[in-house]
Design an enzyme around this catalytic site. Structure first.
Site, PDB file in Angstrom:
ATOM      1  N   ASP A 213       0.811  -1.174  -0.121  1.00 38.19           N
ATOM      2  CA  ASP A 213       0.120  -0.006   0.073  1.00 38.19           C
ATOM      3  C   ASP A 213       0.768   1.294   0.016  1.00 38.19           C
ATOM      4  O   ASP A 213       1.826   0.992   0.892  1.00 38.19           O
ATOM      5  CB  ASP A 213      -0.794  -0.015   1.208  1.00 38.19           C
ATOM      6  CG  ASP A 213      -1.879   1.400   1.323  1.00 38.19           C
ATOM      7  OD1 ASP A 213      -2.691   1.016   0.522  1.00 38.19           O
ATOM      8  OD2 ASP A 213      -1.624   2.311   2.270  1.00 38.19           O
ATOM      9  N   GLU A 276       1.128  -0.412  -5.272  1.00 36.32           N
ATOM     10  CA  GLU A 276       0.025   0.491  -5.315  1.00 36.32           C
ATOM     11  C   GLU A 276       0.916   1.755  -5.386  1.00 36.32           C
ATOM     12  O   GLU A 276       1.613   2.311  -4.584  1.00 36.32           O
ATOM     13  CB  GLU A 276      -0.931   0.560  -4.392  1.00 36.32           C
ATOM     14  CG  GLU A 276      -1.846   1.629  -4.570  1.00 36.32           C
ATOM     15  CD  GLU A 276      -2.735   2.105  -3.612  1.00 36.32           C
ATOM     16  OE1 GLU A 276      -3.788   2.703  -3.399  1.00 36.32           O
ATOM     17  OE2 GLU A 276      -1.905   2.379  -2.257  1.00 36.32           O
TER      18      GLU A 276
END
Length: 535
Positions: A213, A276
């Protein structure tokens, strides 16, 4: 599936790493399936529904955070990297999910949040206690300016300054997201070691990879230089949007940490690492993070996730950005952070057509592909009223930011059951009224449903090495028509998509193997696509 197709699929699976060209199904645990009636989805609920996921034809599941957390950002504020939050179950429940998934031939990818923790994490509690403790520099601390103001002008993604004063330390700490999400100092080798230990904990429990993330927020400029203002014309709904983010994120040393992570995962065999990456410099960062064989396996950005329309030029643009040799891309049209694509790209009149069109398009793109739970059902965005909002970003920026909650509402399993079969209790977010007619039980019994079409699209992708692993060449991308060719080992597949509301003439290129929409007498219907095998 025909016998020769099954043999082809086996060859595809063994000739390349499993993740290369894989279809990955993202599960948002809070909203997938609730096993105990408390209104929040959990790990036993996921385990019970894995047959459904397997039957879609995906290769892997990606689980959004289920770690111990005060849930200020619903798990992305981690208080313990190596445990399960009680709302989701126990470590044994997680082990059951992994065992069940593996028994069904599914790989398991889990989120890792390395940019920041919760302010309730033991590391931060120790770090803020003094300036001399062993973890004093595990987070980003800085003195005030002479006038008492924050050390730099950096702004938080969720609005307001990215610095908060802490009286115990007499210093500011950095948080690129919520105040309750202090940024780790990943420049510190000891912090990297601790993060890698946490990754090792989950690898030892059998996970097959990580989705990482907000990794480009993991390191800051140590000089704490001010960000310059954003150019005129930049869309601004948050204070964050007023700046170019040159110094609060995207430090070049991130690459060195990712190489350490890759060495760790390679030690466990065929594991998958997916980054990401968002922001103004996403493309260059995705390439840097996946360059060569010593960094991450893949990355994805927000090209499709925030796009207001699905156009030929958009697809052509992302394809050109990822030529062969530039790393392995991954693509998602929907996820837990973005409004549902069907609500961004379709109207009530063409929703069914575009739902099929986009599913066939996703299944034919070069790269690995990610489906978000409910995307296979064609779920639209839910308009969650302000009083039911849970998302801190939506609450802070209401009504200017379209709520992430609208894409996180419970999965509709049974059309005539309370909470649409998600839970026996009141769900943490309201179920969508429009989701009732799209529930799994209704689509399971309808051979013409989007659910069944999604299964066909994924079977098509698995059956043709050119679609799963082949090259991609854009042949045409104008205002209406998108044509590209996928090729591998002498096999060529032509993919033609009419992304407009007008019918277009179409000359057949070969044997048709998939159709979304209408193709009749040399005319390709509005919002239709055809896939043809030309050799």
């Amino acid at each position: 599936m025909l016998a020769d197709e099954a043999r082809t699929e086996n060859r595809v699976a063994t000739s390349q790493p499993w993740w290369r060209g894989a279809a990955i199904y993202q599960i948002y645990p809070r909203s997938f399936a609730d096993s105990n009636g408390d209104g929040v989805g959990d790990l036993p609920g996921i385990a019970a529904k894995l047959d459904y996921v397997r039957d879609l034809g995906v290769d892997a599941i990606w689980l959004s955070p289920f770690f111990t957390s005060p849930m200020r950002d619903f798990g992305y504020d981690v208080a313990d990297y190596c445990d399960v939050d009680p709302v989701f179950g126990t470590l044994e429940d997680f082990d059951d999910v992994v065992e069940r998934a593996h028994s069904l031939g599914l790989k398991v990818i889990i989120d890792q949040v390395y940019s920041h923790t919760s302010d309730q994490h033991g590391w931060f509690k120790e770090s803020r206690s003094s300036r001399e403790n062993p973890k004093s520099d595990w987070y980003v601390w800085a003195n005030a300016k002479p006038d008492g103001s924050p050390p730099s002008n950096w702004q938080s993604v969720f609005g307001g300054p990215a610095w908060t004063w802490d009286g115990r330390r007499g210093q500011y700490y950095l948080h690129n997201f919520l105040t309750e999400q202090p940024d780790l100092n990943l420049h510190n080798p000891a912090v990297q070691d601790a993060i890698l230990d946490a990754a090792r904990f989950w690898l030892d429990r059998g996970v097959d990879g990580f989705r990482i993330d907000a990794i480009n927020f993991a390191m800051h400029d140590p000089e704490l230089r001010d960000n310059p203002p954003a150019p005129n014309g930049t869309k601004r709904t948050r204070s964050f949007d007023f700046q170019q983010h040159l110094y609060n994120q995207s430090h070049p040393d991130i690459v060195g940490f990712l190489e350490r992570l890759r060495r760790l995962t390679d030690g466990y065999g065929d594991r998958f690492t997916l980054a990401e990456v968002g922001g103004d410099h996403a493309l260059s960062e995705m390439r840097a993070f996946t360059e060569g064989d010593a960094r991450l396996n893949s990355a994805y950005g927000f090209d499709f996730l925030y796009a207001e329309a699905l156009t030929p030029e958009l697809v052509a643009h992302v394809a050109r950005d990822w030529p062969e040799g530039a790393g392995w891309p991954s693509w998602a049209f929907e996820n837990h952070d973005a409004p549902r694509a069907i609500s961004r790209w379709a109207t009530d009149e063409n929703r069914d057509q575009i739902a099929r069109l986009k599913m066939l398009l996703l299944a034919t793109l070069r790269g690995s592909i990610i489906l978000y739970q409910g995307e296979e059902l064609g779920l639209p965005q839910v308009d969650v009223p302000f009083e039911r909002l849970q998302d801190p970003e939506a609450i802070a920026n209401w009504p200017n930011t379209l709520s992430r909650d609208g894409a996180r509402t419970p999965m509709p399993w049974t059309s005539n059951a309370p909470q649409l079969g998600f839970s026996t209790g009141e769900s943490w977010l309201p179920v969508g009224d429009a989701h009732r007619e799209l529930a799994v039980d209704r689509q399971e019994s309808n051979r013409g449903s989007l659910l069944q079409f999604t299964r066909d699209c994924l079977k098509l992708r698995h059956s043709h090495p050119a679609l799963r692993h082949g090259s991609m060449k854009i042949l045409r991308a104008d205002e209406q028509l998108l044509v590209f060719e996928r090729a591998k080992n002498g096999s060529h597949i032509r993919c033609t998509f009419n992304l407009s509301e007008k019918e277009l003439s179409h000359a057949s290129a070969g044997k048709g193997i998939a159709l979304a929409g209408h193709l009749d007498a040399g005319t390709l219907g509005a919002y239709s696509g055809v896939v043809e095998e030309i050799s």
